[in-house]
Write a protein that holds these residues in place. Structure first.
Motif, PDB file in Angstrom:
ATOM      1  N   GLY A  76       0.832  -1.208   0.000  1.00 33.93           N
ATOM      2  CA  GLY A  76       0.000   0.000   0.000  1.00 33.93           C
ATOM      3  C   GLY A  76       0.862   1.251   0.000  1.00 33.93           C
ATOM      4  N   PHE A  99      -8.152   3.180  -3.612  1.00 34.99           N
ATOM      5  CA  PHE A  99      -8.647   3.156  -2.238  1.00 34.99           C
ATOM      6  C   PHE A  99      -9.982   3.872  -2.106  1.00 34.99           C
ATOM      7  N   SER A 100     -10.211   4.923  -2.927  1.00 30.09           N
ATOM      8  CA  SER A 100     -11.514   5.582  -2.818  1.00 30.09           C
ATOM      9  C   SER A 100     -12.589   4.781  -3.567  1.00 30.09           C
ATOM     10  N   THR A 101     -12.152   4.047  -4.597  1.00 26.96           N
ATOM     11  CA  THR A 101     -13.112   3.195  -5.314  1.00 26.96           C
ATOM     12  C   THR A 101     -13.635   2.079  -4.417  1.00 26.96           C
ATOM     13  N   TYR A 160     -14.029   1.923  -1.382  1.00 27.04           N
ATOM     14  CA  TYR A 160     -14.237   2.540  -0.062  1.00 27.04           C
ATOM     15  C   TYR A 160     -14.876   1.610   0.971  1.00 27.04           C
ATOM     16  N   LEU A 161     -16.083   1.155   0.691  1.00 25.62           N
ATOM     17  CA  LEU A 161     -16.773   0.334   1.698  1.00 25.62           C
ATOM     18  C   LEU A 161     -16.136  -1.043   1.840  1.00 25.62           C
ATOM     19  N   LEU A 216     -13.009  -1.709   1.531  1.00 28.13           N
ATOM     20  CA  LEU A 216     -11.811  -1.551   2.358  1.00 28.13           C
ATOM     21  C   LEU A 216     -12.177  -1.351   3.820  1.00 28.13           C
ATOM     22  N   PHE A 217     -13.290  -0.664   4.035  1.00 27.28           N
ATOM     23  CA  PHE A 217     -13.750  -0.525   5.422  1.00 27.28           C
ATOM     24  C   PHE A 217     -13.988  -1.905   6.032  1.00 27.28           C
ATOM     25  N   LEU A 262     -10.734  -3.545   6.731  1.00 30.26           N
ATOM     26  CA  LEU A 262     -10.057  -2.978   7.904  1.00 30.26           C
ATOM     27  C   LEU A 262     -10.678  -3.491   9.195  1.00 30.26           C
ATOM     28  N   VAL A 263     -12.015  -3.549   9.225  1.00 29.70           N
ATOM     29  CA  VAL A 263     -12.671  -4.071  10.425  1.00 29.70           C
ATOM     30  C   VAL A 263     -12.199  -5.500  10.685  1.00 29.70           C
ATOM     31  N   LEU A 315      -9.424  -6.934   9.660  1.00 26.89           N
ATOM     32  CA  LEU A 315      -8.011  -6.990  10.048  1.00 26.89           C
ATOM     33  C   LEU A 315      -7.796  -6.498  11.479  1.00 26.89           C
ATOM     34  N   ILE A 316      -8.603  -5.505  11.869  1.00 25.22           N
ATOM     35  CA  ILE A 316      -8.494  -4.996  13.238  1.00 25.22           C
ATOM     36  C   ILE A 316      -8.875  -6.097  14.223  1.00 25.22           C
ATOM     37  N   LEU A 317     -10.013  -6.741  13.950  1.00 31.67           N
ATOM     38  CA  LEU A 317     -10.454  -7.817  14.840  1.00 31.67           C
ATOM     39  C   LEU A 317      -9.399  -8.906  14.927  1.00 31.67           C
ATOM     40  N   VAL A 347      -3.235  -2.068  14.721  1.00 33.28           N
ATOM     41  CA  VAL A 347      -4.447  -2.190  13.903  1.00 33.28           C
ATOM     42  C   VAL A 347      -5.070  -0.826  13.623  1.00 33.28           C
ATOM     43  N   GLU A 378      -3.216   4.564   7.481  1.00 34.62           N
ATOM     44  CA  GLU A 378      -2.565   4.504   6.166  1.00 34.62           C
ATOM     45  C   GLU A 378      -3.603   4.462   5.044  1.00 34.62           C
ATOM     46  N   GLY A 400      -6.056   7.361   1.122  1.00 34.11           N
ATOM     47  CA  GLY A 400      -6.613   7.010  -0.178  1.00 34.11           C
ATOM     48  C   GLY A 400      -8.126   6.948  -0.159  1.00 34.11           C
ATOM     49  N   MET A 401      -8.676   6.485   0.948  1.00 35.58           N
ATOM     50  CA  MET A 401     -10.124   6.292   1.015  1.00 35.58           C
ATOM     51  C   MET A 401     -10.869   7.630   1.082  1.00 35.58           C
TER      52      MET A 401
END
Lengths: 336, 455
Positions: free
Chosen positions: A64, A79-81, A83-84, A86-87, A90-91, A93-95, B71, B77, B81-82
């Motif tokens: 990235g 990343f903006s394309t 968007y959701l 990736l959200f 991320l959730v 990966l965080i978990l 995390v 990061e 981009g988002m």
């Protein structure tokens, strides 16, 4: 060679490393709940990736960061394309990241089960979404002349991209199984893993064949001989790995599945070159290594840095695998 | 729903969450590495085992915190981009490089050696294991360096030219030697040490009071922790002072807002408290000490300081009509919260340090009893400090080059941003609660007795 080409290759390398390394640790995370219901077994299974998953994840973060530095427009558009999507990733990966740390800290079964579920979700969701994303990139997205995505969230989902997600999940699950076969000693667990691995691997083969057909239909990737060759080589490596795995799992089946993942990743980038994102509206609006890149000055500095640092990183990451090369068994001393 | 406003909130929320863990990680990793060095080097055999357990004790607290820091860092990061893709396009040539270097030099180092450190206790010699602890500490602090290089550019752009519709780098060395980096980085490094120092004191005080078996060990921890905290806070104050002096030339608007100084003054007073009235560009009421601010900036009780109104007019002349003032109320009070918390922490460090040194801890039982309650101080200071840094940059995303409103992604909707903002906020909250629960339980149940006599 142009700096842009060097960076295209470096990004290929980073994604290859990411899919190869994190591929098996996502796989382990996905398989863990199916291999055993016992908490001790699951702890043991997850310990196989305990020392390395964090380092593996950095391959994605670096990919990235490298996209940002070398091809900022690709980073911005991509990343903006997504968007959701990736959200969600991320959730997940965080978990996952927190779960590895917290799951063993309390003995209560519901506590451990919750974090085990987090690891499962945190492994399968990113694997699936990466499959969807890669497929979308190849098939093309409605990107306008200003490099901005014109569609919405649901335009990202098609039969083809969902199949792509499924292929990734199955391949990573199999890759995880072939990794686990190298890392454990318990006969019962190994037997269970072999069954699951054959199941995932067999399904992956069928899904991949279908995927290749749809790829021919939906993209121009296979029109290039080198990409076509690499995609076919993937099939050969994967089948060979699966045969070895079904008979006698070991190093060879793992190496072959790693080669399959590497060749499909390289094949994808070879088919895309020199594009990084395809516009479905107008081929001229695609993001390429020339219209999306940083300046030559920035790229030259980053190239020097990469050529000095990547080998160092490789050396100490390989050292990690060397330190933890011994198979794990249940009566090993606890780690902390 | 306004995507811009929500995106700003989202960035603020996720950054503040992230920055709860980061300073603690920076300071605690050095603390753990120092402890492990003591463990490896100690010649007193009966200290060997307690020392090792102490390393593991603080190591576990570090790991819990670190996992949350990592995390929440990935979100940061991806964020550029988002939500801020136009910013990424405009700034990618400059901003991407430190980010990629952060991953290559720091993230790989810390995460790889963290894995080895966690699982390698019985696989490596103590010295090599200790080396891993130091490599983690170096990695974490390098990562802070690179990210602050990137941030400093946004505060004070150097080594670039604007062409082809974007900012392009033309001097990498200028980027990493930006004087702004020196101030920001040293301040962050020492605030990490202070944060970790106070955590160490709070935990040690609690164990000292509530766990008789571990009292001996934690008496030593209190002493060492007090020194660590004092070093941190003094460093924070020194670097903060230096950086504020530098702000007078580099970013006068930020400096004037920190002081809520509306008109030019010579010498400038220091306002202890003020009722800030942003609409009328004045303070309705203030308590001030004459000439003190000039003295702080120029080391002598004279010297002019430009007021917000003057600077705003100058900027309007330079960049076109508009309001170039940050949120002065927020700036003024955040600065005071930060400094106030820092002062309180220094007092704590001296009090605990002096009493342990003089063996008088038992005479002030309330001190240790209530010490854990001061734990929010560094976190409050860090949050306020980050607000001063980032809030003081508004309305610019990159000072003088790009406004915040110009950096937003153009294809995201307010609803999407709202969903992700709510999602992250809730998720982070749940995780903090879980992590705190685990950490508190862990602190309570872990005991570290010393076998044998102290030599």
């Amino acid at each position: 060679m142009d700096y842009q080409v060097i960076w295209f290759i470096l990004i290929t390398v980073l994604f290859t490393g990411f899919f190869f390394l994190e591929g098996f640790d996502y796989g382990v995370g996905m398989l863990a709940p199916f291999v055993s219901k016992r908490e001790e077994d699951r702890t043991l299974i997850l310990r196989t990736i305990g020392p390395v998953w964090d380092g593996n994840e950095v391959w994605m973060i670096t990919a990235g960061g490298a996209l940002f530095a070398a091809f900022p427009h690709v980073y911005a558009t991509m990343f903006s394309t997504f968007y959701l999507a990736l959200f969600l990733m991320l959730v997940a990966l965080i978990l996952r990241g927190v779960a590895f740390e917290l799951r063993t800290k309390e003995k209560c079964p519901c506590w451990q089960k919750t974090w085990d579920a987090a690891i499962f979700i945190g492994s399968i969701v990113p694997a699936f979404l990466w499959g969807v994303a890669v497929t979308d990139l190849a098939a093309g997205l409605p990107i306008g002349s200003n490099m901005i995505y014109q569609g919405n969230f649901f335009d990202l989902l098609s039969l083809y991209s969902i199949l792509g997600g499924l292929v990734f999940v199955l391949v990573f699950a199999y890759h995880g199984a072939s990794f686990l076969q190298l890392r454990l000693t318990d006969k019962g667990l190994l037997y269970k893993i072999q069954g699951l691995g054959k199941c995932a691997g067999g399904s992956a083969v069928m899904a991949y064949v279908l995927y290749l057909l749809l790829t021919m239909e939906n993209t121009d990737l296979l029109a290039r001989p080198c990409a076509l060759g690499l995609f076919l080589a993937t099939a050969v490596f994967f089948l060979a790995s699966l045969c070895r795995f079904a008979k006698k799992p070991g190093k060879s089946s793992f190496i072959l599945s790693a080669l399959a993942i590497a060749s499909v990743t390289v094949g994808f980038f070879a088919g895309m070159f020199p594009r990084l994102m395809v516009s479905s509206l107008n081929p001229d609006w695609s993001l390429t290594i020339t219209n999306a890149s940083s300046t030559e000055y920035t790229l030259s500095i980053m190239t020097v840095a990469a050529f000095v640092l990547v080998p160092i990183v490789l050396v100490y990451q390989i050292w990690t695998y060397y330190i933890f090369r011994k198979r794990l068994c249940a009566d090993d001393p606890a780690h902390h | 729903m306004d995507a811009l406003l929500l995106s700003r909130w989202q960035f603020a929320i996720t950054t503040i969450y992230h920055f709860l863990f980061v300073p603690l990680t920076l300071g605690l990793t050095i603390w753990v590495a120092l402890l492990e060095t003591c463990y490896v080097r100690t010649q007193r055999p009966h200290w060997k085992e307690p020392c090792r357990q102490l390393v593991k004790f603080f190591g576990t607290l570090f790991l819990i915190n670190f996992s949350l820091g990592v995390v929440t860092g990935i979100v940061q990061e991806f964020h550029f981009g988002m939500n801020w893709s136009e910013y990424s396009r405009f700034m990618g040539d400059i901003f991407g490089a430190p980010l990629a270097l952060e991953a290559l030099t720091a993230f790989f180092l810390e995460s790889t050696f963290l894995g080895i450190w966690m699982f390698g206790w019985d696989k490596l010699s103590p010295k090599v294991h200790c080396l891993c602890a130091w490599l983690i500490a170096i990695g974490s602090n390098l990562s802070a360096f690179w990210i602050l290089v990137a941030n400093s550019f946004m505060q004070h752009p150097v080594g670039y030219v604007v062409q082809n519709g974007r900012a392009e780098m033309n001097d990498f060395l200028a980027l990493i030697t930006n004087p702004y980096v020196v101030g920001e980085y040293s301040h962050a490094l020492f605030s990490g040490i202070s944060t970790a120092g106070l955590l160490v004191l709070a935990v040690a005080a609690w164990k000292y009071v509530h766990d008789k078996a571990s009292q001996d060990v934690f008496r030593h921890v209190l002493k060492a922790g007090a020194i660590y905290l004092a070093v941190g806070v003094l460093g924070v104050m020194g670097s903060g002072h230096m950086h504020t002096q530098y702000l007078a030339e580099a970013n006068p608007m930020k400096l004037a807002s920190m002081e809520a100084l509306w008109e030019n003054e010579n010498p400038a007073p220091f306002a202890v408290a003020a009722v800030v009235n942003q609409y009328e560009s004045k303070n309705d009421c203030e308590i001030k000490i004459p000439a003190l601010f000039s003295f702080m900036l120029y080391n002598k009780p004279e010297g002019e300081l430009k007021g917000i109104n003057t600077i705003n007019a100058e900027m309007a002349a330079k960049y076109g009509n508009g309001d170039y003032r940050p949120d002065v109320f927020g700036m003024f009070w955040s600065f005071r919260i930060m400094v106030g918390c820092g002062g309180a922490m220094l007092l704590i460090a001296f009090a605990v340090g002096a009493l342990t040194h003089l063996n008088r801890l038992e005479q002030y039982p309330w001190l240790l009893k209530y010490l854990p309650l001061t734990l929010p101080l560094p976190f409050l200071a860090n949050t306020a400090g980050w607000f001063v840094t980032e809030g003081g940059r508004q309305p610019w995303l990159v000072v003088g080059l790009q406004k915040t409103s110009e950096g937003l992604s153009q294809n995201i909707t307010g609803l999407e941003v709202f969903l992700t903002m709510a999602g992250f906020t809730l998720l982070y909250l749940v995780l903090i609660v879980a992590a705190l629960y685990v950490a508190v339980r862990f602190i309570k149940k872990t005991s570290i007795p010393v076998e044998g006599r102290d030599a």
